[in-house]
Write an enzyme that holds these catalytic residues in place. Structure first.
Site, short mmCIF file in Angstrom:
data_model
loop_
_atom_site.label_atom_id
_atom_site.label_comp_id
_atom_site.label_asym_id
_atom_site.label_seq_id
_atom_site.Cartn_x
_atom_site.Cartn_y
_atom_site.Cartn_z
N SER A 1 0.80 -1.23 0.00
CA SER A 1 0.00 0.00 0.00
C SER A 1 0.83 1.27 0.00
O SER A 1 0.31 2.35 -0.30
CB SER A 1 -0.95 0.01 1.21
OG SER A 1 -0.23 0.17 2.42
N LYS B 1 0.82 4.56 6.92
CA LYS B 1 0.34 5.41 5.83
C LYS B 1 1.02 6.77 5.94
O LYS B 1 1.76 7.05 6.87
CB LYS B 1 -1.18 5.60 5.90
CG LYS B 1 -2.01 4.33 5.96
CD LYS B 1 -2.00 3.54 4.67
CE LYS B 1 -2.84 2.27 4.81
NZ LYS B 1 -2.72 1.41 3.61
#
Length: 276
Positions: A42, A117
């Site tokens: 990701s 993230k």
């Protein structure tokens, strides 16, 4: 008898040494740095599957999330099991707010699992994605085209995850291509982002980030479960301040194979590489 007593004393000393070592390791992991393996794609191409890093826990101060979670086969101890009495006030001791563009590890607001993230939205800001472009307070971020990101279409990491490709589906061993751009955030932080194609997360409603929360996105935009999707719907949603674990600053080691012991899969060009 003397030898038996000596053996017993030796056994006790060994146990004490192990306990002390575990206590020291626990304090070090709680207060300073936490090891973290990158399990998914990701955050490509900033972070690759198999990158190993230490998360700087001093960067944002301390909360219940600073307590380590232990998840190995047969044993599952969550941070809340140890420091749950500190949960719920959304405050931190010696707290320091993250900066836009930081790559941060945090506890998922629902599952408690560690995620990594990039911080793109700060408290009170309006965040939206239109046609794959990030808008902050109604203004689009600056984008500049870069050469495509190319990797091999094959199983990656211990979980055997296969990459998604803009030119896919492609056969085993073929080039898997994603388009790549440099994204410049309002504070000047530059980083690359990847795109695969058009999908639902490329167009979102306007999100207003609540006070004491942050909006997170993965750099591999079409392969990231992040704040664009509410936590109750399988995404991440807004991340509370107290859920931050720490900041990722540098890759220490990287292995492209299914095991770190496969030395022929080590990525020596990523050892000690700074994270942007």
């Amino acid at each position: 008898m003397a030898s038996e007593a000596k053996a017993q004393n030796g056994f006790v000393e060994t146990i004490k040494t192990i306990v002390y070592a575990l206590l020291i390791a626990g304090v070090f992991r709680t207060l300073f740095f936490q090891p973290f393996w990158i399990p998914s794609g990701s955050m490509k191409d900033t972070l690759l599957i198999g990158d190993f890093l230490f998360v700087n826990k001093m960067a944002y101060g301390y909360s219940y999330s600073s307590c380590p979670s232990i998840r190995v086969p047969g044993i599952e101890i969550d941070a809340k099991d140890i420091c749950g009495f500190l949960d719920g006030d959304n405050k931190r001791f010696l707290g320091s707010e993250p900066k836009r563009g930081d790559v941060a590890v945090f506890r998922h607001p629902v599952t408690g699992r560690d995620f990594i993230k990039r911080v793109v939205g700060l408290p009170g800001e309006k965040i939206q994605v239109r046609d794959g472009v990030l808008f902050i307070n109604g203004e689009p971020v600056e984008l500049k085209d870069m050469p495509d990101f190319v990797e091999t279409a094959e199983a990656q990491g211990p979980q055997g995850l296969r990459p998604r490709c803009a030119n896919g589906p492609v056969g085993e061993g073929a080039d898997c291509i994603k388009t790549r751009q440099t994204e410049t955030l309002p504070n000047g932080v530059e980083h690359s982002i990847l795109n695969i194609g058009t999908q639902g997360s490329d167009n979102t409603p306007v999100y207003t980030v609540p006070e004491g929360h942050y909006f997170m996105m993965g750099d591999n935009r079409d392969n990231s479960s992040d704040s664009r999707i509410p936590s109750t719907a399988g995404g991440v949603g807004y991340v509370p301040f107290e859920n931050l674990v720490g900041r990722a600053d540098r890759i220490m080691f990287s292995s492209g194979g299914s095991s770190m012991l496969f030395f022929w899969t080590w990525r020596s060009d990523r050892f000690f590489k700074g994270i942007q």
